[in-house]
Write a protein that holds these residues in place. Structure first.
Motif, mmCIF file in Angstrom:
data_model
loop_
_atom_site.group_PDB
_atom_site.id
_atom_site.type_symbol
_atom_site.label_atom_id
_atom_site.label_comp_id
_atom_site.label_asym_id
_atom_site.label_seq_id
_atom_site.Cartn_x
_atom_site.Cartn_y
_atom_site.Cartn_z
ATOM 1 N N SER A 1 0.869 -1.161 0.000
ATOM 2 C CA SER A 1 0.000 0.000 0.000
ATOM 3 C C SER A 1 0.914 1.221 0.000
ATOM 4 O O SER A 1 1.784 1.335 0.861
ATOM 5 N N MET B 1 -13.143 5.308 8.562
ATOM 6 C CA MET B 1 -12.192 5.779 9.576
ATOM 7 C C MET B 1 -12.915 6.229 10.853
ATOM 8 O O MET B 1 -12.480 5.918 11.958
ATOM 9 N N SER C 1 -5.379 10.956 1.031
ATOM 10 C CA SER C 1 -4.490 9.901 1.531
ATOM 11 C C SER C 1 -3.268 9.754 0.610
ATOM 12 O O SER C 1 -2.693 10.737 0.189
ATOM 13 N N GLY D 1 -12.387 -1.394 3.056
ATOM 14 C CA GLY D 1 -13.159 -0.157 2.941
ATOM 15 C C GLY D 1 -13.488 0.165 1.491
ATOM 16 O O GLY D 1 -14.584 0.629 1.176
ATOM 17 N N THR D 2 -12.513 -0.123 0.611
ATOM 18 C CA THR D 2 -12.748 0.137 -0.819
ATOM 19 C C THR D 2 -13.935 -0.668 -1.338
ATOM 20 O O THR D 2 -14.808 -0.146 -2.037
ATOM 21 N N TYR E 1 -10.791 10.632 0.710
ATOM 22 C CA TYR E 1 -10.351 9.369 0.111
ATOM 23 C C TYR E 1 -11.340 8.289 0.504
ATOM 24 O O TYR E 1 -11.691 8.176 1.690
ATOM 25 N N HIS E 2 -11.784 7.543 -0.497
ATOM 26 C CA HIS E 2 -12.791 6.513 -0.212
ATOM 27 C C HIS E 2 -12.306 5.147 -0.705
ATOM 28 O O HIS E 2 -13.097 4.262 -1.003
ATOM 29 N N LYS F 1 -11.823 -0.870 9.020
ATOM 30 C CA LYS F 1 -10.846 -0.633 10.096
ATOM 31 C C LYS F 1 -11.277 -1.241 11.431
ATOM 32 O O LYS F 1 -11.142 -2.450 11.636
ATOM 33 N N ASN G 1 -8.334 11.995 5.540
ATOM 34 C CA ASN G 1 -7.381 11.638 4.484
ATOM 35 C C ASN G 1 -6.754 12.819 3.765
ATOM 36 O O ASN G 1 -6.064 12.636 2.766
ATOM 37 N N GLU H 1 -2.296 12.667 6.767
ATOM 38 C CA GLU H 1 -2.918 11.506 7.395
ATOM 39 C C GLU H 1 -3.269 11.874 8.828
ATOM 40 O O GLU H 1 -2.940 12.968 9.298
ATOM 41 N N ASP I 1 -19.005 7.965 4.481
ATOM 42 C CA ASP I 1 -17.897 7.004 4.495
ATOM 43 C C ASP I 1 -17.269 7.067 5.889
ATOM 44 O O ASP I 1 -16.446 7.930 6.170
ATOM 45 N N VAL J 1 1.128 4.359 0.756
ATOM 46 C CA VAL J 1 1.432 5.338 1.818
ATOM 47 C C VAL J 1 2.513 4.815 2.756
ATOM 48 O O VAL J 1 3.215 5.578 3.411
#
Ligand code: KE4
Length: 429
Positions: free
Chosen positions: A23, A241, A157, A117-118, A144-145, A266, A210, A400, A238, A25
């Motif tokens: 990922s 988080m 993000s 989450g995506t 960010y979703h 999460k 994000n 973040e 959303d 990040v």
């Protein structure tokens, strides 16, 4: 700090995995240097493969609200694993997790479990398009979703961190159906709604995390709710988080605004891969196998991941006082940071929502992506590494959120404040 083994493994990783990470990040590109490869986590601590121990203020980007591998999660996983991991068939555990989510999240009457989450957000948008028979969506710059094509337009993000808020590979034919408004700017939403009659949904992080933490102001969410109701547009919160993070019922409980659909992730997986989307029964019943909207997943609701999620949510359900403790810890940390800023005469912006917060290295108020982008990312990178050398593991990007957990002690928070003072002394004196 010796990080030879991380350096070595990172070189190997880059041979097999793009950028050496699964990922983006995580790659430390926004702050420079070598990402630390982590061996274990327990409570508020993580230890890397070179043996360096850190107080962890990332918590896997949000899941670990009770800290790493709390006893209740460990025993739930160990108990389940004796009976197997996944069957591709329904299990009682997933019914119980769904029941908990419906009981705890105010707007959710029915819920479908997925693996990220995506998956949750992309499925919610498909459902909204089917329910309204309309195609366009409105998102907000900096939110960010997940990495679903339709969302990689002015995304936050990692997409923001790497300056690709609109990713290559997203066909124009799809991107044109994603309209972008400005967070906290209700007129930007009115304008899009007035000029487009084909809007299925507005999707928002009710508290953005994000682009760094940005909270809604001037009844922004209430106004969004009204716009959606008046224009037959579905409102999607959303809460991947914020769900179970800033309150037991998430941002929708905190602000008293009920969306039509909610996405989660999460915390609800307790550190294992679980996502979910849910909302009004009349909308959710459109989903296969009852309705025509297809959505599926081999490991959706798998009993191993769900057991971890169920353990966390049951603990939260039975112990609502943890949010008071989390607020007290977070307030202590916020006050300490503000005192440090005052002592160095720095008026940087600190945005906090419950146990998630961001210190922006800018003196501007941060209320949207443009103001977030005024932050000095180079200075953030220096701050990040100096804190890391002092055993404080922060998000490896200015854009973040820091996540505090129930397992962080007052001593650890005071230690953070002391270390930050030392770092500010080095940076600003
Ligand atoms: P995942 O597909 O990464 O599980 O969830 C996507 C997602 C959706 N919605 C919100 C509000 C989110 O914050 C996320 C994922 N968050 C980032 C952290 N900012 C994930 C970290 C990463 O990409 O590695």
């Amino acid at each position: 700090m010796k990080i030879d083994y991380s350096v070595k493994i990172f070189e190997e990783a880059k041979k097999y995995i793009p950028g050496g990470v699964n990922s983006p990040v995580r790659a430390f590109k926004a702050v420079g240097g070598t990402p630390l490869f982590i061996r274990r986590g327990l409570g508020s601590r993580i230890v890397d493969i070179d043996g360096n121990e850190f107080i962890d203020f990332v918590g896997s980007w949000g899941p670990h609200i009770l800290g790493h591998i709390p006893k209740i999660v460990k025993s739930a996983i160990l108990e389940q694993i004796e009976n197997g991991t996944s069957f591709g068939a329904p299990t009682v555990q997933e019914v119980r997790l769904a029941q908990l989510i419906c009981e705890m999240v105010p707007s959710v009457e029915m819920v479908r479990l997925v693996n990220s989450g995506t998956e949750a957000t992309m499925s919610a948008v498909r459902l909204a398009r089917a329910f309204t028979r309309k195609n366009k969506i409105i998102k907000f710059a900096g939110c960010y979703h997940g990495h679903f094509d339709s969302f990689l337009v002015s995304a936050g993000s990692g997409a923001l961190t790497f300056g690709v808020p609109t990713s290559p590979g997203v066909p124009e034919s799809l991107a044109k159906d994603t309209l972008v408004a400005r967070f906290n700017d209700i007129d930007s939403v009115y304008t899009l709604v007035k000029n487009n009659h084909d809007i299925a949904a507005i999707i928002i992080e009710p508290i953005a995390g994000n682009m760094g933490v940005v909270t809604p102001i001037n009844n922004f969410l209430e106004k969004l709710r009204d716009i959606c109701t008046e224009n037959s547009i579905l409102l999607i919160f959303d809460e991947v988080m914020t769900g179970f993070r800033i309150a037991m019922g998430g941002a929708q409980q905190k602000f008293g605004v009920l969306p039509d659909l909610t996405t989660l992730g999460k915390v609800i997986g307790g550190g294992l891969p679980v996502g979910a989307f849910g909302g009004k029964r009349e909308i959710m019943e459109l989903l296969a196998p009852n309705g025509p909207v297809y959505q599926a997943g081999t490991l959706s609701g798998n009993p191993l991941a769900v057991s971890a999620g169920q353990a966390i949510l049951k603990f939260i359900h039975d112990n609502p006082h943890i949010y008071i403790a989390l607020e007290n810890k977070s307030k202590l940390l916020e006050d300490g940071i503000r005192e440090n800023l005052r002592r160095f005469n720095k008026n940087f912006t600190l945005n906090r929502a419950g146990s998630m917060f961001t210190l922006f290295f800018t003196e501007k108020l941060v209320v949207d992506l443009d103001s977030a982008m005024t932050a000095d990312t180079q200075l953030y990178a220096q701050y990040f590494h100096k804190m890391l050398e002092r055993g404080i593991y922060l998000p490896c990007s200015q854009f973040e959120a820091v996540f505090l957990s129930y397992s962080h002690t007052e001593e650890e928070i005071k230690h953070f404040i002391k270390m930050q003072y030392e770092v500010f002394k080095e940076l600003f004196e």
